[in-house]
Design an enzyme around this catalytic site. Structure first.
Site, PDB file in Angstrom:
ATOM      1  CB  CYS A 144      28.802 -13.129 -50.267  1.00 47.66           C
ATOM      2  SG  CYS A 144      27.658 -13.224 -48.809  1.00 47.66           S
ATOM      3  CE  LYS A 201      24.048 -23.319 -60.365  1.00 45.21           C
ATOM      4  NZ  LYS A 201      23.065 -24.516 -60.950  1.00 45.21           N
ATOM      5  CD1 TRP A 217      21.115 -13.627 -50.872  1.00 43.07           C
ATOM      6  CD2 TRP A 217      22.245 -15.171 -49.235  1.00 43.07           C
ATOM      7  NE1 TRP A 217      20.720 -14.881 -50.830  1.00 43.07           N
ATOM      8  CE2 TRP A 217      20.387 -15.706 -49.415  1.00 43.07           C
ATOM      9  CE3 TRP A 217      22.667 -16.485 -47.945  1.00 43.07           C
ATOM     10  CZ2 TRP A 217      20.513 -16.813 -48.935  1.00 43.07           C
ATOM     11  CZ3 TRP A 217      21.898 -17.476 -47.256  1.00 43.07           C
ATOM     12  CH2 TRP A 217      20.851 -17.429 -47.963  1.00 43.07           C
ATOM     13  CG  ASN A 264      32.253 -14.435 -49.891  1.00 45.87           C
ATOM     14  OD1 ASN A 264      31.339 -13.499 -49.758  1.00 45.87           O
ATOM     15  ND2 ASN A 264      32.321 -15.536 -51.192  1.00 45.87           N
ATOM     16  N   GLY A 265      30.782 -15.809 -45.652  1.00 41.15           N
ATOM     17  CA  GLY A 265      31.373 -16.436 -44.590  1.00 41.15           C
ATOM     18  C   GLY A 265      30.397 -15.604 -43.409  1.00 41.15           C
ATOM     19  CD  GLU A 294      16.246 -32.067 -60.714  1.00 39.09           C
ATOM     20  OE1 GLU A 294      16.500 -32.392 -59.523  1.00 39.09           O
ATOM     21  OE2 GLU A 294      16.886 -31.391 -61.740  1.00 39.09           O
ATOM     22  CG  HIS A 340       0.342 -46.618 -49.207  1.00 39.43           C
ATOM     23  ND1 HIS A 340      -0.993 -48.199 -48.483  1.00 39.43           N
ATOM     24  CD2 HIS A 340       0.370 -47.021 -50.039  1.00 39.43           C
ATOM     25  CE1 HIS A 340       0.219 -48.850 -48.687  1.00 39.43           C
ATOM     26  NE2 HIS A 340       1.119 -48.433 -49.984  1.00 39.43           N
ATOM     27  CE  LYS A 362      16.198 -27.925 -61.694  1.00 34.07           C
ATOM     28  NZ  LYS A 362      16.309 -28.691 -61.238  1.00 34.07           N
ATOM     29  CD  GLU A 370      15.610 -25.035 -57.995  1.00 34.03           C
ATOM     30  OE1 GLU A 370      16.394 -24.736 -57.766  1.00 34.03           O
ATOM     31  OE2 GLU A 370      16.003 -26.016 -59.021  1.00 34.03           O
ATOM     32  NE  ARG A 392      29.230 -17.122 -55.610  1.00 33.73           N
ATOM     33  CZ  ARG A 392      29.966 -17.389 -54.662  1.00 33.73           C
ATOM     34  NH1 ARG A 392      31.006 -18.052 -55.806  1.00 33.73           N
ATOM     35  NH2 ARG A 392      30.552 -17.754 -53.684  1.00 33.73           N
TER      36      ARG A 392
HETATM   37  C1  AGP Z   1      18.938 -26.829 -57.544  1.00 33.31           C
HETATM   38  O1  AGP Z   1      18.238 -26.913 -58.778  1.00 33.31           O
HETATM   39  C2  AGP Z   1      19.434 -26.481 -56.565  1.00 33.31           C
HETATM   40  N1  AGP Z   1      19.359 -25.255 -57.064  1.00 33.31           N
HETATM   41  C3  AGP Z   1      19.583 -26.726 -55.052  1.00 33.31           C
HETATM   42  O2  AGP Z   1      19.075 -28.222 -54.793  1.00 33.31           O
HETATM   43  C4  AGP Z   1      21.642 -27.343 -55.803  1.00 33.31           C
HETATM   44  O3  AGP Z   1      21.089 -28.802 -56.465  1.00 33.31           O
HETATM   45  C5  AGP Z   1      21.949 -27.866 -54.336  1.00 33.31           C
HETATM   46  O4  AGP Z   1      21.728 -26.246 -53.452  1.00 33.31           O
HETATM   47  C6  AGP Z   1      23.566 -28.414 -54.233  1.00 33.31           C
HETATM   48  O5  AGP Z   1      24.076 -27.543 -55.197  1.00 33.31           O
HETATM   49  P1  AGP Z   1      25.451 -28.146 -54.729  1.00 33.31           P
HETATM   50  O6  AGP Z   1      25.687 -29.661 -56.400  1.00 33.31           O
HETATM   51  O7  AGP Z   1      26.554 -27.265 -55.913  1.00 33.31           O
HETATM   52  O8  AGP Z   1      26.076 -29.273 -54.048  1.00 33.31           O
END
Ligand code: AGP
Length: 613
Positions: free
Chosen positions: A2, A608, A74, A100-101, A486, A509, A490, A493, A27
């Site tokens: 949040c 984020k 959120w 938040n939390g 990676e 395999h 990308k 997501e 966020r």
């Molecule tokens: C990466 O593109 C994602 N947004 C997600 O996997 C992110 O890397 C993960 O949540 C870790 O976040 P951080 O690096 O802020 O700990």
């Protein structure tokens, strides 16, 4: 996930709060609201949906005043709705809270408060907080003491901001555990409160971060910080380097595209001050790494989530190949419950862009509990992962706003490479010449990345050809196997295409059964020690009629006959090749998602920083 913004000063709080919340949109949220106080009256506007909805609500029913708090929610307890949106007001209408939390004991608190006659107006856990504050105010305790008393009842991690018309000249802010930050911004005759720096950057760069179990009393001209027992805390005001412009998109359509292109700068910045290109040596002063410690280390455990974990997969190879230190990469959400075998001769190294990821912070605490040395590689200045560690390396990339991490992936790769050289040097496992050559290669990186970015048009044309794909397979080996993971993440997501990564040697395999024209395969085949192995993998896919996109090194004579499409990268020292091979994969994912008209910077269901378990 949040967002929180608070203001107290001479100006109208409403636009400051709305603009601040907009800077936190990345966020992830599903409702928003704000409360503003004027002449001892609190007015609240809140609704489900995006900030544009809240802004139109405010223009239909204007509110103004010199003190206010706002929130983007959120949902965790109670569906996204106006009644569950923050701020939450108590029974008297004289106290308002944003949070938040998660109040982990909110059911028992609701029962306790309901038995005292409290009527709840929402399904949220947060509303218990405002009624607790009211309970103590009604006993004549004053706002500060009432807030402290209320907080002692809460279980879980929290960032909380409270204001009351009982004492209209102050705002209370508090932080318990790792539910995202609480930062106080210092202005002239005005103060700002936020859950993250970008919300207040346009007003001030002078900030202080609350530590866990701290509460701040914020007035126009003063900030007092205390523990939850009321003991005063001395604090240092940071000046953050991030300017408001750098948090804007500039000429790019999305923050993600801007941040992909910022990598020449961000890689230069993460090297800045850490490489002596005369001595060809590395210095990482914030790590507090002594020769004694370097030689005492028996094992390194790298722990992280998502993209940061993929960086850790490369770091593991660096620490074993360069520094000869046994190293594992543990996904943080697994590590925290794995009863790990670690001790004082183990380093637990966390990697985190936000420095607030709950799983990663919990993994760090697991390491702390078992006596390990705690290091972190973090981007967000002053974040919990930076402050929890015995030593840290700042990524120094500037704010990363796009949910899909890009520059905060390549920066830690270089940080891990530098750390491996430093450790190797202190442990005497590198000759002077070996060290000088490894360090010299670092100088090439920003230019090599820039040359990849210059080829964006080639990537865009392939993205146009494949934007309707429904599945993709990413294959890599050795040091580029993590880049397959990676690249797949990308694409997943931000384009919502199902993409799966595999160590290329695993294809025989089972996964090779998937290959046909409708399963495009991305094969990372740069000139590195695994090149020949990858070529035979590419041939196997070709033989089964697969569609091949191959990442290959300029001048390669064999790939063009095998691939349907080629992403060319410049000649690169193989140890640093992951920093370069990932660039076309970032651009590929970005352009496919953009061509599909998706919300690239705020993909569905994602946030984020994942500050809850
Ligand atoms: C990466 O593109 C994602 N947004 C997600 O996997 C992110 O890397 C993960 O949540 C870790 O976040 P951080 O690096 O802020 O700990």
């Amino acid at each position: 996930m949040c967002g929180i913004v608070g203001y107290i000063g001479e100006r109208n709080a409403t636009p400051i709060i709305l603009n601040g919340l907009k800077r936190l949109e990345y966020r992830g949220y599903d409702s928003a609201g704000l409360a503003v106080m004027k002449n001892g009256q609190i007015e609240v506007r809140r609704d489900v949906g995006k900030l544009t909805r809240l802004a139109s609500l405010v223009s239909e029913q204007p509110i103004e005043g010199n003190i206010g708090i706002g929130h983007t929610r959120w949902a965790t307890h109670g569906e996204p709705s106006a009644r569950n949106a923050h701020p939450h007001v108590g029974s008297t209408g004289r106290v308002v809270v944003v949070h938040n939390g998660i109040v982990e004991n909110f059911l028992e608190l609701r029962e306790e408060l309901s038995s005292e006659g409290v009527v709840f107006n929402s399904d949220t856990d947060t509303e218990t907080i405002v009624h607790l504050v009211e309970r103590y105010l009604s006993l004549g305790m004053g706002l500060e003491h009432s807030a402290r008393k209320a907080l002692t009842h809460l279980k879980g991690a929290h960032g909380i901001v409270i204001m009351s018309s009982e004492e209209p000249d102050k705002i209370i802010a508090a932080r318990i555990g790792n539910a995202g930050g609480v930062v106080i911004g210092f202005g002239e005759g005005e103060m700002f409160i936020a859950s993250d720096i970008p919300a207040i950057l346009e007003h001030t760069r002078r900030v202080v971060f609350l530590d866990s179990f701290q509460m701040a009393v914020v007035t126009r001209n003063d900030v007092q910080i205390q523990t939850l027992n009321g003991e005063p805390v001395t604090f240092q005001v940071h000046t953050v380097p991030w300017d408001p412009v750098s948090a804007e998109k500039g000429e790019y359509r999305h923050f993600m595209q801007k941040e992909i292109h910022e990598q020449v700068r961000s890689l230069t910045d993460t090297l800045a001050g850490r490489v002596d290109f005369e001595e060809m040596s590395i210095r990482l002063p914030e790590l507090n790494l002594s020769s004694e410690l370097a030689n005492r280390i028996k094992k390194i455990v790298i722990t992280a989530c998502g993209t940061a974990a993929h960086a850790g997969m490369v770091g593991r190879l660096y620490f074993e190949r360069i520094a000869r230190i046994p190293t594992t990469l543990e996904i943080a959400s697994e590590f925290r419950y794995s009863d790990p075998i670690i001790d004082a001769d183990t380093v637990v190294l966390a990697i985190s862009q936000s420095g607030e990821t709950a799983d990663t912070l919990a993994a760090m605490e697991e390491g702390r509990k078992r006596g390990a040395v705690l290091w972190s590689i973090v981007n967000a200045v002053g974040s919990q992962a930076m402050r929890l560690a015995d030593g840290f390396i700042s990524m120094q990339t500037g704010p990363e706003i796009g949910v899909a991490s890009t520059k905060a992936f390549t920066a830690p790769l270089v940080d891990l490479y530098m750390l491996a050289i430093l450790l190797a040097d202190l442990r005497g496992v590198l000759t002077e010449n070996q060290r000088r050559r490894l360090v010299a290669d670092l100088r090439l990186i920003p230019d090599l990345v820039g040359r990849c970015l210059d080829r964006e048009a080639d990537v865009l044309s392939v993205a146009r050809a494949l934007k309707e794909a429904r599945n993709m397979l990413y294959l890599g080996r050795g040091i580029n196997m993590p880049i397959a993971y990676e690249g797949a993440l990308k694409l997943k997501e931000i384009s919502y295409i199902h993409a799966e990564a595999y160590p290329a040697g695993e294809m025989k395999h089972g996964p090779i059964a998937l290959i046909d024209r409708d399963m495009p395969v991305m094969a990372l085949t740069p000139l590195d020690p695994w090149y020949e192995k990858m070529i035979s993998q590419v041939e196997q896919v070709k033989a089964r009629g697969g569609t091949l996109i191959v990442v290959a090194t300029d001048g390669d004579q064999r790939v063009p006959a095998l691939a349907d499409y080629v992403f060319w990268i410049p000649q690169t020292p193989w140890l640093l090749s992951p920093v370069v091979t990932v660039i076309p994969l970032q651009l590929f994912a970005y352009h496919i998602a953009s061509l599909r008209g998706l919300d690239v910077d705020q993909p569905r269901n994602l946030a984020k920083s994942v500050t809850v378990e």
